[in-house]
Motif scaffolding. Structure first.
Motif, PDB file in Angstrom:
ATOM      1  N   THR A  50       0.836  -1.208   0.000  1.00 39.91           N
ATOM      2  CA  THR A  50       0.000   0.000   0.000  1.00 39.91           C
ATOM      3  C   THR A  50       0.867   1.252   0.000  1.00 39.91           C
ATOM      4  O   THR A  50       0.514   2.251  -0.629  1.00 39.91           O
ATOM      5  CB  THR A  50      -0.957  -0.012   1.210  1.00 39.91           C
ATOM      6  OG1 THR A  50      -1.656  -1.265   1.230  1.00 39.91           O
ATOM      7  CG2 THR A  50      -1.971   1.112   1.104  1.00 39.91           C
ATOM      8  N   ALA A  82      -6.304  10.144   2.033  1.00 39.22           N
ATOM      9  CA  ALA A  82      -7.125   9.027   2.502  1.00 39.22           C
ATOM     10  C   ALA A  82      -8.305   8.785   1.561  1.00 39.22           C
ATOM     11  O   ALA A  82      -8.622   7.635   1.240  1.00 39.22           O
ATOM     12  CB  ALA A  82      -7.617   9.291   3.928  1.00 39.22           C
ATOM     13  N   LYS A 136      -8.644   4.865   2.216  1.00 41.45           N
ATOM     14  CA  LYS A 136      -8.076   4.430   3.498  1.00 41.45           C
ATOM     15  C   LYS A 136      -8.439   5.455   4.564  1.00 41.45           C
ATOM     16  O   LYS A 136      -8.929   6.530   4.267  1.00 41.45           O
ATOM     17  CB  LYS A 136      -6.544   4.326   3.424  1.00 41.45           C
ATOM     18  CG  LYS A 136      -6.025   3.376   2.381  1.00 41.45           C
ATOM     19  CD  LYS A 136      -6.272   1.953   2.788  1.00 41.45           C
ATOM     20  CE  LYS A 136      -5.749   0.987   1.730  1.00 41.45           C
ATOM     21  NZ  LYS A 136      -6.212  -0.364   1.963  1.00 41.45           N
ATOM     22  N   LYS A 137      -8.151   5.139   5.804  1.00 41.81           N
ATOM     23  CA  LYS A 137      -8.347   6.098   6.893  1.00 41.81           C
ATOM     24  C   LYS A 137      -7.140   7.032   6.967  1.00 41.81           C
ATOM     25  O   LYS A 137      -6.030   6.674   6.566  1.00 41.81           O
ATOM     26  CB  LYS A 137      -8.517   5.361   8.216  1.00 41.81           C
ATOM     27  CG  LYS A 137      -9.776   4.523   8.242  1.00 41.81           C
ATOM     28  CD  LYS A 137      -9.964   3.900   9.594  1.00 41.81           C
ATOM     29  CE  LYS A 137     -11.078   2.908   9.532  1.00 41.81           C
ATOM     30  NZ  LYS A 137     -12.303   3.267  10.075  1.00 41.81           N
ATOM     31  N   THR A 153      -4.103   5.638   8.600  1.00 40.28           N
ATOM     32  CA  THR A 153      -3.347   4.730   7.736  1.00 40.28           C
ATOM     33  C   THR A 153      -2.399   5.511   6.847  1.00 40.28           C
ATOM     34  O   THR A 153      -1.239   5.127   6.663  1.00 40.28           O
ATOM     35  CB  THR A 153      -4.301   3.870   6.880  1.00 40.28           C
ATOM     36  OG1 THR A 153      -5.151   3.126   7.753  1.00 40.28           O
ATOM     37  CG2 THR A 153      -3.537   2.929   5.965  1.00 40.28           C
TER      38      THR A 153
END
Length: 92
Positions: free
Chosen positions: A24, A50, A55-56, A59
């Protein structure tokens, strides 16, 4: 034909072949490379990245830290909105 058919991410070989960073992070690097073409750096918040990556925000923070730890990026300024992210890998 649709323009989206020809869009792709360019990820340098050094990034792809690095076994120490997660897949990622490698995809995020490709997105950062795309975003950096206009100014030579990225001025995007973690929240924006994000959304791009689905994604958050937390992350994204972890992924950026990983890329920075392995010297693929440099983050200058603040840790979120008032910062510039520079790519350190040569993209030929």
């Amino acid at each position: 034909m649709n323009d989206k058919e020809y869009q792709y991410l360019k990820i340098p070989y050094d990034v792809v072949e690095n076994k120490d960073i997660c897949p990622t992070s490698k995809l995020l690097y490709g997105k950062l490379l795309l975003l950096s073409h206009k100014h030579g750096y990225i001025h995007a918040s973690n929240d924006y990245l994000a959304v791009l990556m689905n994604k958050k925000s937390r992350t994204i923070t972890r992924l950026l830290s990983e890329l920075e730890r392995y010297n693929f990026i440099s983050i200058i300024g603040g840790r979120n909105f008032h910062r510039k992210i520079y790519l350190n890998v040569k993209n030929n």
